[in-house]
Write a protein that holds these residues in place. Structure first.
Motif, PDB file in Angstrom:
ATOM      1  N   UNK A  10       0.864  -1.182   0.000  1.00 59.17           N
ATOM      2  CA  UNK A  10       0.000   0.000   0.000  1.00 59.17           C
ATOM      3  C   UNK A  10       0.893   1.223   0.000  1.00 59.17           C
ATOM      4  N   UNK A  11       0.400   2.304  -0.549  1.00 50.46           N
ATOM      5  CA  UNK A  11       1.190   3.523  -0.640  1.00 50.46           C
ATOM      6  C   UNK A  11       0.272   4.697  -0.349  1.00 50.46           C
ATOM      7  N   UNK A  12       0.433   5.315   0.814  1.00 54.27           N
ATOM      8  CA  UNK A  12      -0.446   6.411   1.215  1.00 54.27           C
ATOM      9  C   UNK A  12      -0.303   7.638   0.312  1.00 54.27           C
ATOM     10  N   UNK A  13       0.788   7.726  -0.435  1.00 56.91           N
ATOM     11  CA  UNK A  13       0.955   8.862  -1.338  1.00 56.91           C
ATOM     12  C   UNK A  13      -0.102   8.873  -2.429  1.00 56.91           C
ATOM     13  N   UNK A  14      -0.619   7.708  -2.748  1.00 58.35           N
ATOM     14  CA  UNK A  14      -1.632   7.650  -3.801  1.00 58.35           C
ATOM     15  C   UNK A  14      -2.928   7.072  -3.248  1.00 58.35           C
ATOM     16  N   UNK A  15      -3.307   7.560  -2.067  1.00 57.27           N
ATOM     17  CA  UNK A  15      -4.604   7.262  -1.456  1.00 57.27           C
ATOM     18  C   UNK A  15      -4.881   5.780  -1.251  1.00 57.27           C
ATOM     19  N   UNK A  16      -3.892   5.061  -0.757  1.00 55.76           N
ATOM     20  CA  UNK A  16      -4.111   3.682  -0.390  1.00 55.76           C
ATOM     21  C   UNK A  16      -3.972   2.674  -1.510  1.00 55.76           C
ATOM     22  N   UNK A  17      -3.773   3.113  -2.715  1.00 53.34           N
ATOM     23  CA  UNK A  17      -3.570   2.172  -3.800  1.00 53.34           C
ATOM     24  C   UNK A  17      -2.234   1.476  -3.606  1.00 53.34           C
ATOM     25  N   UNK A  18      -2.059   0.396  -4.283  1.00 55.84           N
ATOM     26  CA  UNK A  18      -0.828  -0.377  -4.119  1.00 55.84           C
ATOM     27  C   UNK A  18       0.155  -0.062  -5.234  1.00 55.84           C
ATOM     28  N   UNK A  19       1.418  -0.049  -4.861  1.00 54.25           N
ATOM     29  CA  UNK A  19       2.517   0.241  -5.773  1.00 54.25           C
ATOM     30  C   UNK A  19       3.624  -0.772  -5.540  1.00 54.25           C
ATOM     31  N   UNK A  20       4.462  -1.014  -6.541  1.00 51.96           N
ATOM     32  CA  UNK A  20       5.589  -1.917  -6.325  1.00 51.96           C
ATOM     33  C   UNK A  20       6.719  -1.221  -5.563  1.00 51.96           C
ATOM     34  N   UNK A  21       7.265  -1.913  -4.572  1.00 56.24           N
ATOM     35  CA  UNK A  21       8.389  -1.416  -3.777  1.00 56.24           C
ATOM     36  C   UNK A  21       9.514  -2.444  -3.816  1.00 56.24           C
ATOM     37  N   UNK A  22      10.754  -1.971  -3.621  1.00 54.16           N
ATOM     38  CA  UNK A  22      11.891  -2.880  -3.502  1.00 54.16           C
ATOM     39  C   UNK A  22      11.655  -3.796  -2.308  1.00 54.16           C
ATOM     40  N   UNK A  23      11.897  -5.077  -2.472  1.00 54.42           N
ATOM     41  CA  UNK A  23      11.550  -6.030  -1.415  1.00 54.42           C
ATOM     42  C   UNK A  23      12.418  -5.925  -0.174  1.00 54.42           C
ATOM     43  N   UNK A  24      13.536  -5.194  -0.233  1.00 53.78           N
ATOM     44  CA  UNK A  24      14.345  -5.014   0.969  1.00 53.78           C
ATOM     45  C   UNK A  24      14.050  -3.686   1.679  1.00 53.78           C
ATOM     46  N   UNK A  25      13.053  -2.955   1.198  1.00 52.55           N
ATOM     47  CA  UNK A  25      12.612  -1.705   1.815  1.00 52.55           C
ATOM     48  C   UNK A  25      11.842  -2.046   3.095  1.00 52.55           C
ATOM     49  N   UNK A  26      12.095  -1.363   4.224  1.00 56.27           N
ATOM     50  CA  UNK A  26      11.314  -1.640   5.426  1.00 56.27           C
ATOM     51  C   UNK A  26       9.923  -1.006   5.326  1.00 56.27           C
ATOM     52  N   UNK A  27       8.912  -1.736   5.787  1.00 57.79           N
ATOM     53  CA  UNK A  27       7.546  -1.229   5.745  1.00 57.79           C
ATOM     54  C   UNK A  27       6.702  -1.821   6.850  1.00 57.79           C
ATOM     55  N   UNK A  28       5.469  -1.357   6.933  1.00 58.56           N
ATOM     56  CA  UNK A  28       4.511  -1.858   7.937  1.00 58.56           C
ATOM     57  C   UNK A  28       4.100  -3.276   7.562  1.00 58.56           C
ATOM     58  N   UNK A  29       3.795  -4.047   8.598  1.00 59.54           N
ATOM     59  CA  UNK A  29       3.341  -5.429   8.415  1.00 59.54           C
ATOM     60  C   UNK A  29       2.070  -5.608   9.225  1.00 59.54           C
ATOM     61  N   UNK A  30       1.001  -6.023   8.565  1.00 59.82           N
ATOM     62  CA  UNK A  30      -0.260  -6.361   9.237  1.00 59.82           C
ATOM     63  C   UNK A  30      -0.553  -7.814   8.930  1.00 59.82           C
ATOM     64  N   UNK A  31      -0.928  -8.563   9.939  1.00 58.33           N
ATOM     65  CA  UNK A  31      -1.294  -9.975   9.759  1.00 58.33           C
ATOM     66  C   UNK A  31      -2.814 -10.082   9.691  1.00 58.33           C
ATOM     67  N   UNK A  32      -3.270 -10.979   8.835  1.00 57.06           N
ATOM     68  CA  UNK A  32      -4.698 -11.257   8.755  1.00 57.06           C
ATOM     69  C   UNK A  32      -4.919 -12.760   8.913  1.00 57.06           C
ATOM     70  N   UNK A  33      -6.169 -13.118   9.182  1.00 55.49           N
ATOM     71  CA  UNK A  33      -6.542 -14.531   9.318  1.00 55.49           C
ATOM     72  C   UNK A  33      -7.988 -14.699   8.842  1.00 55.49           C
ATOM     73  N   UNK A  34      -8.309 -15.905   8.457  1.00 57.32           N
ATOM     74  CA  UNK A  34      -9.668 -16.235   8.026  1.00 57.32           C
ATOM     75  C   UNK A  34     -10.441 -16.792   9.217  1.00 57.32           C
ATOM     76  N   UNK A  35     -11.763 -16.569   9.205  1.00 60.17           N
ATOM     77  CA  UNK A  35     -12.629 -17.200  10.205  1.00 60.17           C
ATOM     78  C   UNK A  35     -13.844 -17.776   9.523  1.00 60.17           C
TER      79      UNK A  35
END
Length: 160
Positions: A135-160
């Protein structure tokens, strides 16, 4: 959406519900900070845009996966069923941020500050061997490609 879900094994905030209202997905109250990978290129193993659980299983097949792929490992360390969201799961989560942030805050979790100019949150879906969708807040939550070694936020999800 926005309710707390707890079944004795997992606790999170509901961000997606199936049409029958019986199943869906939750986000973990905590947020991590990690690189997707500790290298600049990786084999393309994490390509599914709709199911991060499949991407986690593919990551686990990689050599030294826990050390090499910290974002995946952070989610897996939360317990059975938690995983890094795939691209389209992340989009749904970001779209629900306004509906779930009050509940995240109320249960002692970390809100998703999607309006911050520095909010970049990983998906588990690779674009290439060197880029991952986030996700990239610069473009209102849309997703953009980032270098995979860039540090970023991590959110975990699960199914129920």
């Amino acid at each position: 959406v926005g309710d707390i879900y707890e079944d004795g094994k997992k606790k999170g905030v509901v961000f997606e519900v199936d049409p029958d209202g019986q199943h869906g997905k939750i986000v973990h109250p905590d947020e991590g900070w990690a690189q997707w990978a500790r290298k600049t290129r990786a084999p393309q193993f994490s390509l599914f845009p709709d199911d991060g659980a499949v991407n986690l299983e593919a990551a686990k097949l990689q050599k030294d996966w826990a050390e090499t792929y910290p974002a995946f490992n952070w989610c897996a360390q939360l317990g059975e069923g938690w995983y890094l969201p795939a691209l389209n799961e992340l989009k749904v989560l970001i779209d629900a941020a306004d509906k779930i942030n009050n509940t995240l805050k109320g249960c002692g979790g970390t809100v998703m500050d999607i309006t911050s100019p520095l909010y970049t949150c990983w998906s588990s879906t690779q674009k290439s061997g060197a880029k991952v969708w986030a996700s990239n807040s610069y473009i209102n939550g849309w997703c953009s490609p980032f270098d995979l070694d860039f540090p970023g936020k991590v959110r975990a999800i699960a199914k129920f």
